[in-house]
Design an enzyme around this catalytic site. Structure first.
Site, PDB file in Angstrom:
ATOM      1  N   GLY A   1       0.848  -1.186   0.000  1.00  0.00           N
ATOM      2  CA  GLY A   1       0.000   0.000   0.000  1.00  0.00           C
ATOM      3  C   GLY A   1       0.884   1.236   0.000  1.00  0.00           C
ATOM      4  O   GLY A   1       2.088   1.160   0.292  1.00  0.00           O
TER       5      GLY A   1
ATOM      6  N   GLN B   1       2.459  10.103   1.959  1.00  0.00           N
ATOM      7  CA  GLN B   1       3.787   9.497   2.148  1.00  0.00           C
ATOM      8  C   GLN B   1       4.786   9.962   1.087  1.00  0.00           C
ATOM      9  O   GLN B   1       5.986   9.787   1.256  1.00  0.00           O
ATOM     10  CB  GLN B   1       3.701   7.962   2.125  1.00  0.00           C
TER      11      GLN B   1
ATOM     12  N   CYS C   1       5.453  -0.203   7.706  1.00  0.00           N
ATOM     13  CA  CYS C   1       5.099   1.066   7.068  1.00  0.00           C
ATOM     14  C   CYS C   1       6.308   1.556   6.278  1.00  0.00           C
ATOM     15  O   CYS C   1       7.426   1.566   6.807  1.00  0.00           O
ATOM     16  CB  CYS C   1       4.709   2.105   8.124  1.00  0.00           C
ATOM     17  N   LEU C   2       6.065   1.950   5.041  1.00  0.00           N
ATOM     18  CA  LEU C   2       7.181   2.411   4.215  1.00  0.00           C
ATOM     19  C   LEU C   2       7.755   3.724   4.743  1.00  0.00           C
ATOM     20  O   LEU C   2       8.879   4.077   4.385  1.00  0.00           O
ATOM     21  CB  LEU C   2       6.731   2.551   2.757  1.00  0.00           C
TER      22      LEU C   2
ATOM     23  N   HIS D   1      -4.929   1.103   7.406  1.00  0.00           N
ATOM     24  CA  HIS D   1      -3.603   1.716   7.543  1.00  0.00           C
ATOM     25  C   HIS D   1      -3.466   2.875   6.543  1.00  0.00           C
ATOM     26  O   HIS D   1      -2.971   3.954   6.894  1.00  0.00           O
ATOM     27  CB  HIS D   1      -2.555   0.627   7.295  1.00  0.00           C
ATOM     28  N   GLU D   2      -3.914   2.659   5.295  1.00  0.00           N
ATOM     29  CA  GLU D   2      -3.776   3.711   4.270  1.00  0.00           C
ATOM     30  C   GLU D   2      -4.717   4.881   4.556  1.00  0.00           C
ATOM     31  O   GLU D   2      -4.320   6.043   4.397  1.00  0.00           O
ATOM     32  CB  GLU D   2      -4.037   3.146   2.861  1.00  0.00           C
TER      33      GLU D   2
ATOM     34  N   HIS E   1      -3.229   7.084   7.066  1.00  0.00           N
ATOM     35  CA  HIS E   1      -2.217   8.008   6.520  1.00  0.00           C
ATOM     36  C   HIS E   1      -2.875   9.305   6.039  1.00  0.00           C
ATOM     37  O   HIS E   1      -2.293  10.382   6.153  1.00  0.00           O
ATOM     38  CB  HIS E   1      -1.471   7.370   5.343  1.00  0.00           C
TER      39      HIS E   1
HETATM   40  O1  K1U Z   1       1.359   2.367   3.826  1.00  0.00           O
HETATM   41  C1  K1U Z   1       2.456   1.827   3.920  1.00  0.00           C
HETATM   42  O2  K1U Z   1       3.348   2.336   4.588  1.00  0.00           O
HETATM   43  C2  K1U Z   1       2.694   0.526   3.203  1.00  0.00           C
HETATM   44  C3  K1U Z   1       2.660  -0.670   4.130  1.00  0.00           C
HETATM   45  C4  K1U Z   1       1.243  -1.212   4.177  1.00  0.00           C
HETATM   46  C5  K1U Z   1       0.917  -2.176   5.267  1.00  0.00           C
HETATM   47  C6  K1U Z   1       1.695  -3.285   5.528  1.00  0.00           C
HETATM   48  C7  K1U Z   1       1.338  -4.181   6.525  1.00  0.00           C
HETATM   49  C8  K1U Z   1       0.221  -3.973   7.261  1.00  0.00           C
HETATM   50  C9  K1U Z   1      -0.536  -2.861   7.025  1.00  0.00           C
HETATM   51  C10 K1U Z   1      -0.202  -1.972   6.021  1.00  0.00           C
HETATM   52  C11 K1U Z   1       3.628  -1.706   3.566  1.00  0.00           C
HETATM   53  O3  K1U Z   1       3.458  -2.173   2.484  1.00  0.00           O
HETATM   54  S1  K1U Z   1       4.969  -2.177   4.547  1.00  0.00           S
HETATM   55  C12 K1U Z   1       5.775  -3.437   3.554  1.00  0.00           C
HETATM   56  C13 K1U Z   1       5.035  -4.731   3.547  1.00  0.00           C
HETATM   57  O4  K1U Z   1       4.191  -4.975   4.370  1.00  0.00           O
HETATM   58  C14 K1U Z   1       5.321  -5.756   2.509  1.00  0.00           C
HETATM   59  C15 K1U Z   1       6.329  -5.615   1.607  1.00  0.00           C
HETATM   60  C16 K1U Z   1       6.563  -6.592   0.646  1.00  0.00           C
HETATM   61  C17 K1U Z   1       5.789  -7.721   0.590  1.00  0.00           C
HETATM   62  C18 K1U Z   1       4.774  -7.883   1.503  1.00  0.00           C
HETATM   63  C19 K1U Z   1       4.539  -6.914   2.456  1.00  0.00           C
HETATM   64 ZN    ZN Z   2       2.313   3.238   6.278  1.00  0.00          ZN
END
Ligand code: K1U
Ligand code: ZN
Length: 182
Positions: A57, A62, A104-105, A146-147, A150
């Site tokens: 996401g 972000q 979270c990125l 989560h999104e 944000h």
């Molecule tokens: O919004 C963001 O910061 C993105 C975030 C979304 C998220 C992840 C986990 C739970 C809730 C919301 C991410 O994508 S973090 C990276 C991640 O989870 C991932 C990366 C590669 C493959 C699978 C997952």
């Molecule tokens: Zn996030």
């Protein structure tokens, strides 16, 4: 795996803001009809940035864009399932809550368990301007919440105790400094 003709393929990547950047704490404004051209130009870049990270996401704040826009793709069975969400809002939540580990990125390398409703109905506008609703459960429900958080300037660490939040933020700062010193 993504399709060869994915519109995100040639889009320029955007730098992702990292906490404690103040822009991550602001409430984004609703997309108005006059914003749609800019939003359509932004979406391929959001998808490309999310896929490159990699993530499941990414919300416009972000990448420093204070508009209520987010993209999600859980890539179930390794098949792309891109969702572009404009002005998304949680219309209903289920009774049950679930604890799931979140990343979270904007908090790279940091993870914590967060409790949220396990089912949600989300109302949004799609990239073609059509009103849509999605019923989600499990990881998709977590990711959508989560999104949307944000877009309201809320990060998953805001659900943690002050002690856990401070520990995680200190670890993030330490890891960033170590990488910068390398
Ligand atoms: O919004 C963001 O910061 C993105 C975030 C979304 C998220 C992840 C986990 C739970 C809730 C919301 C991410 O994508 S973090 C990276 C991640 O989870 C991932 C990366 C590669 C493959 C699978 C997952
Ligand atoms: Zn996030």
């Amino acid at each position: 795996m993504r399709a060869m003709t994915d519109p995100a393929d040639n889009a320029a990547l955007l730098p992702i803001l990292v906490a404690p950047d103040k822009a991550l704490k602001l409430k984004a404004r609703r997309v108005m009809p006059g914003d749609m051209d800019a939003v359509r130009a932004l979406l391929p870049r959001l998808f490309a940035t999310m896929y490159a990270a990699p993530g499941i996401g990414l919300a416009a704040p972000q990448v420093g864009v204070a508009l209520r826009v987010a993209v999600v793709d859980l890539m179930p069975d390794d098949a792309p399932a891109p969702m572009a969400l404009i002005n998304p809002e949680v219309a209903a939540v289920g009774e049950d809550w679930a604890v799931r580990e979140e990343g979270c990125l904007s908090l790279p390398g940091q993870y914590a368990d967060v409790s949220r409703p396990d089912r949600v109905r989300v109302r949004y506008t799609d990239a073609e301007g059509r009103a849509r609703e999605v019923e989600a459960e499990g990881l998709l429900a977590t990711c959508l919440q989560h999104e949307i958080d944000h877009l309201d300037g809320v990060l998953f660490v805001d659900y943690l105790s002050p002690l856990k939040r401070n520990m995680l933020m200190r670890r993030l700062a330490k890891e960033r400094k170590a990488r910068a010193d390398e």
